[in-house]
Design a protein around this motif. Structure first.
Motif, PDB file in Angstrom:
ATOM      1  N   GLU A   1       0.824  -1.208   0.000  1.00  0.00           N
ATOM      2  CA  GLU A   1       0.000   0.000   0.000  1.00  0.00           C
ATOM      3  C   GLU A   1       0.860   1.261   0.000  1.00  0.00           C
ATOM      4  O   GLU A   1       0.384   2.332  -0.344  1.00  0.00           O
ATOM      5  CB  GLU A   1      -0.938  -0.009   1.206  1.00  0.00           C
ATOM      6  N   ASP A   2       2.126   1.126   0.380  1.00  0.00           N
ATOM      7  CA  ASP A   2       3.048   2.260   0.434  1.00  0.00           C
ATOM      8  C   ASP A   2       3.945   2.230  -0.803  1.00  0.00           C
ATOM      9  O   ASP A   2       5.026   1.644  -0.793  1.00  0.00           O
ATOM     10  CB  ASP A   2       3.877   2.186   1.712  1.00  0.00           C
ATOM     11  N   ILE A   3       3.490   2.857  -1.869  1.00  0.00           N
ATOM     12  CA  ILE A   3       4.225   2.868  -3.144  1.00  0.00           C
ATOM     13  C   ILE A   3       5.589   3.542  -2.972  1.00  0.00           C
ATOM     14  O   ILE A   3       6.578   3.110  -3.571  1.00  0.00           O
ATOM     15  CB  ILE A   3       3.406   3.569  -4.251  1.00  0.00           C
ATOM     16  N   ASP A   4       5.659   4.576  -2.136  1.00  0.00           N
ATOM     17  CA  ASP A   4       6.939   5.250  -1.904  1.00  0.00           C
ATOM     18  C   ASP A   4       7.969   4.287  -1.309  1.00  0.00           C
ATOM     19  O   ASP A   4       9.150   4.340  -1.665  1.00  0.00           O
ATOM     20  CB  ASP A   4       6.757   6.454  -0.972  1.00  0.00           C
ATOM     21  N   TYR A   5       7.523   3.406  -0.426  1.00  0.00           N
ATOM     22  CA  TYR A   5       8.432   2.417   0.145  1.00  0.00           C
ATOM     23  C   TYR A   5       8.962   1.482  -0.942  1.00  0.00           C
ATOM     24  O   TYR A   5      10.152   1.182  -0.998  1.00  0.00           O
ATOM     25  CB  TYR A   5       7.746   1.602   1.243  1.00  0.00           C
ATOM     26  N   LEU A   6       8.076   1.032  -1.800  1.00  0.00           N
ATOM     27  CA  LEU A   6       8.482   0.149  -2.890  1.00  0.00           C
ATOM     28  C   LEU A   6       9.471   0.849  -3.814  1.00  0.00           C
ATOM     29  O   LEU A   6      10.464   0.253  -4.237  1.00  0.00           O
ATOM     30  CB  LEU A   6       7.239  -0.303  -3.659  1.00  0.00           C
ATOM     31  N   GLN A   7       9.219   2.112  -4.109  1.00  0.00           N
ATOM     32  CA  GLN A   7      10.150   2.898  -4.928  1.00  0.00           C
ATOM     33  C   GLN A   7      11.523   2.950  -4.274  1.00  0.00           C
ATOM     34  O   GLN A   7      12.539   2.770  -4.940  1.00  0.00           O
ATOM     35  CB  GLN A   7       9.632   4.330  -5.103  1.00  0.00           C
ATOM     36  N   SER A   8      11.539   3.201  -2.986  1.00  0.00           N
ATOM     37  CA  SER A   8      12.801   3.312  -2.256  1.00  0.00           C
ATOM     38  C   SER A   8      13.517   1.964  -2.174  1.00  0.00           C
ATOM     39  O   SER A   8      14.729   1.880  -2.392  1.00  0.00           O
ATOM     40  CB  SER A   8      12.534   3.862  -0.856  1.00  0.00           C
ATOM     41  N   ALA A   9      12.782   0.918  -1.857  1.00  0.00           N
ATOM     42  CA  ALA A   9      13.386  -0.399  -1.660  1.00  0.00           C
ATOM     43  C   ALA A   9      14.091  -0.901  -2.916  1.00  0.00           C
ATOM     44  O   ALA A   9      15.167  -1.491  -2.839  1.00  0.00           O
ATOM     45  CB  ALA A   9      12.322  -1.399  -1.215  1.00  0.00           C
ATOM     46  N   PHE A  10      13.482  -0.650  -4.075  1.00  0.00           N
ATOM     47  CA  PHE A  10      14.042  -1.153  -5.323  1.00  0.00           C
ATOM     48  C   PHE A  10      14.603  -0.047  -6.222  1.00  0.00           C
ATOM     49  O   PHE A  10      14.943  -0.300  -7.366  1.00  0.00           O
ATOM     50  CB  PHE A  10      13.002  -1.985  -6.073  1.00  0.00           C
ATOM     51  N   ARG A  11      14.678   1.170  -5.661  1.00  0.00           N
ATOM     52  CA  ARG A  11      15.206   2.333  -6.398  1.00  0.00           C
ATOM     53  C   ARG A  11      14.536   2.503  -7.763  1.00  0.00           C
ATOM     54  O   ARG A  11      15.193   2.556  -8.806  1.00  0.00           O
ATOM     55  CB  ARG A  11      16.716   2.240  -6.549  1.00  0.00           C
ATOM     56  N   ILE A  12      13.228   2.609  -7.728  1.00  0.00           N
ATOM     57  CA  ILE A  12      12.436   2.818  -8.936  1.00  0.00           C
ATOM     58  C   ILE A  12      12.147   4.308  -9.043  1.00  0.00           C
ATOM     59  O   ILE A  12      11.564   4.897  -8.141  1.00  0.00           O
ATOM     60  CB  ILE A  12      11.124   2.009  -8.872  1.00  0.00           C
ATOM     61  N   GLU A  13      12.555   4.912 -10.124  1.00  0.00           N
ATOM     62  CA  GLU A  13      12.421   6.360 -10.270  1.00  0.00           C
ATOM     63  C   GLU A  13      10.989   6.791 -10.582  1.00  0.00           C
ATOM     64  O   GLU A  13      10.518   7.804 -10.093  1.00  0.00           O
ATOM     65  CB  GLU A  13      13.360   6.862 -11.358  1.00  0.00           C
ATOM     66  N   ASN A  14      10.289   6.029 -11.368  1.00  0.00           N
ATOM     67  CA  ASN A  14       8.967   6.398 -11.851  1.00  0.00           C
ATOM     68  C   ASN A  14       7.889   5.831 -10.929  1.00  0.00           C
ATOM     69  O   ASN A  14       7.824   4.624 -10.704  1.00  0.00           O
ATOM     70  CB  ASN A  14       8.818   5.866 -13.289  1.00  0.00           C
ATOM     71  N   TYR A  15       7.024   6.706 -10.408  1.00  0.00           N
ATOM     72  CA  TYR A  15       5.949   6.284  -9.500  1.00  0.00           C
ATOM     73  C   TYR A  15       5.018   5.279 -10.179  1.00  0.00           C
ATOM     74  O   TYR A  15       4.599   4.301  -9.572  1.00  0.00           O
ATOM     75  CB  TYR A  15       5.155   7.504  -9.019  1.00  0.00           C
ATOM     76  N   LYS A  16       4.713   5.493 -11.450  1.00  0.00           N
ATOM     77  CA  LYS A  16       3.819   4.587 -12.188  1.00  0.00           C
ATOM     78  C   LYS A  16       4.425   3.190 -12.268  1.00  0.00           C
ATOM     79  O   LYS A  16       3.720   2.194 -12.098  1.00  0.00           O
ATOM     80  CB  LYS A  16       3.559   5.144 -13.598  1.00  0.00           C
ATOM     81  N   ASP A  17       5.731   3.095 -12.513  1.00  0.00           N
ATOM     82  CA  ASP A  17       6.385   1.789 -12.557  1.00  0.00           C
ATOM     83  C   ASP A  17       6.299   1.096 -11.202  1.00  0.00           C
ATOM     84  O   ASP A  17       6.067  -0.115 -11.125  1.00  0.00           O
ATOM     85  CB  ASP A  17       7.849   1.921 -12.984  1.00  0.00           C
ATOM     86  N   ALA A  18       6.476   1.857 -10.126  1.00  0.00           N
ATOM     87  CA  ALA A  18       6.373   1.283  -8.781  1.00  0.00           C
ATOM     88  C   ALA A  18       4.939   0.827  -8.501  1.00  0.00           C
ATOM     89  O   ALA A  18       4.727  -0.216  -7.878  1.00  0.00           O
ATOM     90  CB  ALA A  18       6.837   2.290  -7.737  1.00  0.00           C
ATOM     91  N   ALA A  19       3.957   1.583  -8.963  1.00  0.00           N
ATOM     92  CA  ALA A  19       2.554   1.192  -8.785  1.00  0.00           C
ATOM     93  C   ALA A  19       2.259  -0.083  -9.574  1.00  0.00           C
ATOM     94  O   ALA A  19       1.535  -0.963  -9.088  1.00  0.00           O
ATOM     95  CB  ALA A  19       1.635   2.324  -9.219  1.00  0.00           C
ATOM     96  N   ASP A  20       2.815  -0.201 -10.778  1.00  0.00           N
ATOM     97  CA  ASP A  20       2.646  -1.429 -11.574  1.00  0.00           C
ATOM     98  C   ASP A  20       3.277  -2.617 -10.851  1.00  0.00           C
ATOM     99  O   ASP A  20       2.707  -3.711 -10.823  1.00  0.00           O
ATOM    100  CB  ASP A  20       3.288  -1.275 -12.953  1.00  0.00           C
ATOM    101  N   LEU A  21       4.440  -2.387 -10.263  1.00  0.00           N
ATOM    102  CA  LEU A  21       5.115  -3.442  -9.529  1.00  0.00           C
ATOM    103  C   LEU A  21       4.291  -3.857  -8.300  1.00  0.00           C
ATOM    104  O   LEU A  21       4.160  -5.045  -8.008  1.00  0.00           O
ATOM    105  CB  LEU A  21       6.510  -2.981  -9.108  1.00  0.00           C
ATOM    106  N   ALA A  22       3.723  -2.890  -7.607  1.00  0.00           N
ATOM    107  CA  ALA A  22       2.861  -3.193  -6.453  1.00  0.00           C
ATOM    108  C   ALA A  22       1.679  -4.047  -6.891  1.00  0.00           C
ATOM    109  O   ALA A  22       1.319  -5.017  -6.218  1.00  0.00           O
ATOM    110  CB  ALA A  22       2.379  -1.908  -5.795  1.00  0.00           C
ATOM    111  N   GLU A  23       1.082  -3.715  -8.024  1.00  0.00           N
ATOM    112  CA  GLU A  23      -0.055  -4.500  -8.543  1.00  0.00           C
ATOM    113  C   GLU A  23       0.379  -5.938  -8.822  1.00  0.00           C
ATOM    114  O   GLU A  23      -0.338  -6.882  -8.501  1.00  0.00           O
ATOM    115  CB  GLU A  23      -0.603  -3.858  -9.813  1.00  0.00           C
ATOM    116  N   PHE A  24       1.557  -6.098  -9.410  1.00  0.00           N
ATOM    117  CA  PHE A  24       2.071  -7.443  -9.664  1.00  0.00           C
ATOM    118  C   PHE A  24       2.225  -8.210  -8.361  1.00  0.00           C
ATOM    119  O   PHE A  24       1.791  -9.355  -8.245  1.00  0.00           O
ATOM    120  CB  PHE A  24       3.413  -7.371 -10.403  1.00  0.00           C
TER     121      PHE A  24
END
Length: 99
Positions: free
Chosen positions: A61-84
């Protein structure tokens, strides 16, 4: 020599799932280690960068955490990864197959 206090030293047969996929912009290759340690949260390892984190559906639920954990620059990419990961990770702690 320094004294160390051992916190744990466990041997465990675990289930590991390797999965690779692409989104609109990025390729991902992950190893997902299902263990009874760490409160039953799977250990998710990015095979490209070596970055890893423990994840369960609540963490997604915390997309910012996912971005930080995997160093994903694009929020949309991190949201797609969260959905996966919502579709992939178990909703309850992994139950051991073997005791």
């Amino acid at each position: 020599m320094m004294n160390f206090e051992k916190l744990y030293d466990e041997d465990e047969n675990v289930k590991v799932r390797f999965i690779g996929f692409i989104t609109e912009h990025t390729r991902y290759d992950f190893g997902i280690v299902y263990t009874n340690l760490f409160f039953g949260k799977p250990l998710v390892v990015c095979m490209q960068t070596g970055r890893s984190t423990l994840l369960d559906p609540n963490d997604l639920e915390d997309i910012d955490y996912l971005q930080s954990a995997f160093r994903i620059e694009n929020y949309k990419d991190a949201a797609d990864l969260a959905e996966f990961f919502y579709r992939t990770l178990p909703t309850s702690p992994f139950e051991p197959q073997y005791d």
